[in-house]
Design an enzyme around this catalytic site. Structure first.
Site, mmCIF file in Angstrom:
data_model
loop_
_atom_site.group_PDB
_atom_site.id
_atom_site.type_symbol
_atom_site.label_atom_id
_atom_site.label_comp_id
_atom_site.label_asym_id
_atom_site.label_seq_id
_atom_site.Cartn_x
_atom_site.Cartn_y
_atom_site.Cartn_z
ATOM 1 C CE LYS A 58 -3.824 -2.568 2.035
ATOM 2 N NZ LYS A 58 -4.633 -2.962 3.197
ATOM 3 C CD GLN A 66 -3.615 -4.672 6.291
ATOM 4 O OE1 GLN A 66 -3.711 -3.585 5.731
ATOM 5 N NE2 GLN A 66 -4.006 -5.794 5.717
ATOM 6 C CG ASP A 82 -9.755 -0.281 5.056
ATOM 7 O OD1 ASP A 82 -9.610 -0.682 3.891
ATOM 8 O OD2 ASP A 82 -9.000 -0.581 5.993
HETATM 9 N N1 GUN Z 1 -7.020 -7.096 5.787
HETATM 10 C C1 GUN Z 1 -7.317 -7.760 4.640
HETATM 11 N N2 GUN Z 1 -7.893 -6.923 3.752
HETATM 12 C C2 GUN Z 1 -7.965 -5.720 4.337
HETATM 13 C C3 GUN Z 1 -8.472 -4.454 3.908
HETATM 14 O O1 GUN Z 1 -8.991 -4.252 2.803
HETATM 15 N N3 GUN Z 1 -8.369 -3.447 4.818
HETATM 16 C C4 GUN Z 1 -7.823 -3.634 6.056
HETATM 17 N N4 GUN Z 1 -7.767 -2.582 6.875
HETATM 18 N N5 GUN Z 1 -7.351 -4.788 6.479
HETATM 19 C C5 GUN Z 1 -7.431 -5.822 5.619
#
Ligand code: GUN
Length: 287
Positions: free
Chosen positions: A53, A97, A120
């Site tokens: 990211k 995350q 998100d």
């Molecule tokens: N863990 C797996 N996919 C995601 C996501 O799209 N966002 C977040 N914050 N954690 C994740």
């Protein structure tokens, strides 16, 4: 028939090109889009996702702040960091995350994020807005899947779509997005009866189980010419794999996504897009 590959890398790049232009535009208005990530503990997969990211942000000119926290952090300490990011005017997007270590509560943590910075789309506020067709910030994997349909002009109206996932991250937001396009959506899960038969009746199967010991989507479970979106990412026979084997499923599907190189890159691209949206929202409300 052999179907067409839905190439997540190509589609993600087209999203990133648009995001890059939007970032340049925002910078001319004095807004420097910035994403803050919060990673708790040392889950290696999560660390890789967060690194990806950050790299993607750099590619399109989005600034980043990186918070790596010990797995021993308390809920109160984590809340305080989120509060600080909420009130930091230089930060436009906040991503915590998931999954979090067991002693931390995901609902408490995610709910703490300001809905305007919730890139998100997972806060109760934004999840609720999505269910009412009013969301500005939508969960990244679901909106990435929608982008894939649109790129290939796959019409969803009146289609029977089987969704194999009911999580807050994937299944529930996708359900709303698909319903808003007038699809008929069946949401399946571990207790669904006759899943094979349910899948065989679908025009589109979206599968996000991610555990090959429990589930594999095979070509005998889809109808000829179905569209297959494989959201899962897991290790199988020492390789990264989804719920389906791409080479096998594409022999019967009209369109399918590979793993890796399918939905994964879309999730990252949509996060960038949401960060730009959050940055422009901040411009509209004056911070
Ligand atoms: N863990 C797996 N996919 C995601 C996501 O799209 N966002 C977040 N914050 N954690 C994740």
């Amino acid at each position: 028939m052999t179907g067409t590959k839905i190439d997540g890398k190509v589609i993600a790049q087209s999203v990133k090109d648009r995001v890059k232009q939007a970032v340049e535009q925002l910078k001319t208005q004095g807004i420097n889009p910035c994403l803050a990530t919060v990673l708790v503990g040392d889950n290696p997969a999560s660390a890789t996702y967060v690194r990806n990211k950050h790299n993607a942000c750099q590619e399109v000119g989005i600034a980043t702040k990186d918070h790596k926290l010990e797995s021993s952090i308390t809920q109160e300490e984590l809340n305080k960091i989120i509060d600080e990011l909420n009130s930091d005017n230089q930060v436009h997007g906040i991503l915590v995350q998931l999954p979090l270590p067991k002693h931390l509560d995901e609902f408490t943590t995610i709910s703490r994020i300001s809905p305007l910075k919730d890139v998100d789309g997972l806060t109760p506020h934004n999840a609720g807005l999505l269910s009412m067709k009013k969301a500005a910030l939508v969960a990244c994997t679901p909106s990435g899947v929608m982008e894939m349909f649109d790129y290939h002009n796959i019409d969803l109206e009146g289609k029977n779509i089987v969704l194999i996932n009911r999580s807050n991250l994937v299944g529930k937001p996708l359900y709303h997005l698909l319903l808003q396009r007038n699809a008929t959506v069946i949401t399946c899960h571990s207790k669904t009866k006759n899943l094979d038969q349910v899948c065989r009746e679908a025009d589109i199967v979206i599968s996000a189980v991610g555990d090959r010991t429990k589930f594999t989507l095979t070509s005998d479970m889809i109808k000829e010419g179905a569209v297959v979106i494989d959201v899962a990412i897991t290790r199988h026979n020492d390789k990264l794999a989804g719920d389906a084997d791409y080479d096998e499923i594409i022999s019967k599907a009209s369109f399918a996504t590979p793993v890796p190189g399918g939905v994964g890159p879309m999730t990252v691209a949509m996060l960038l897009k949401n960060t730009v949206t959050a940055a422009s929202l901040s411009g509209q409300i004056g911070h």
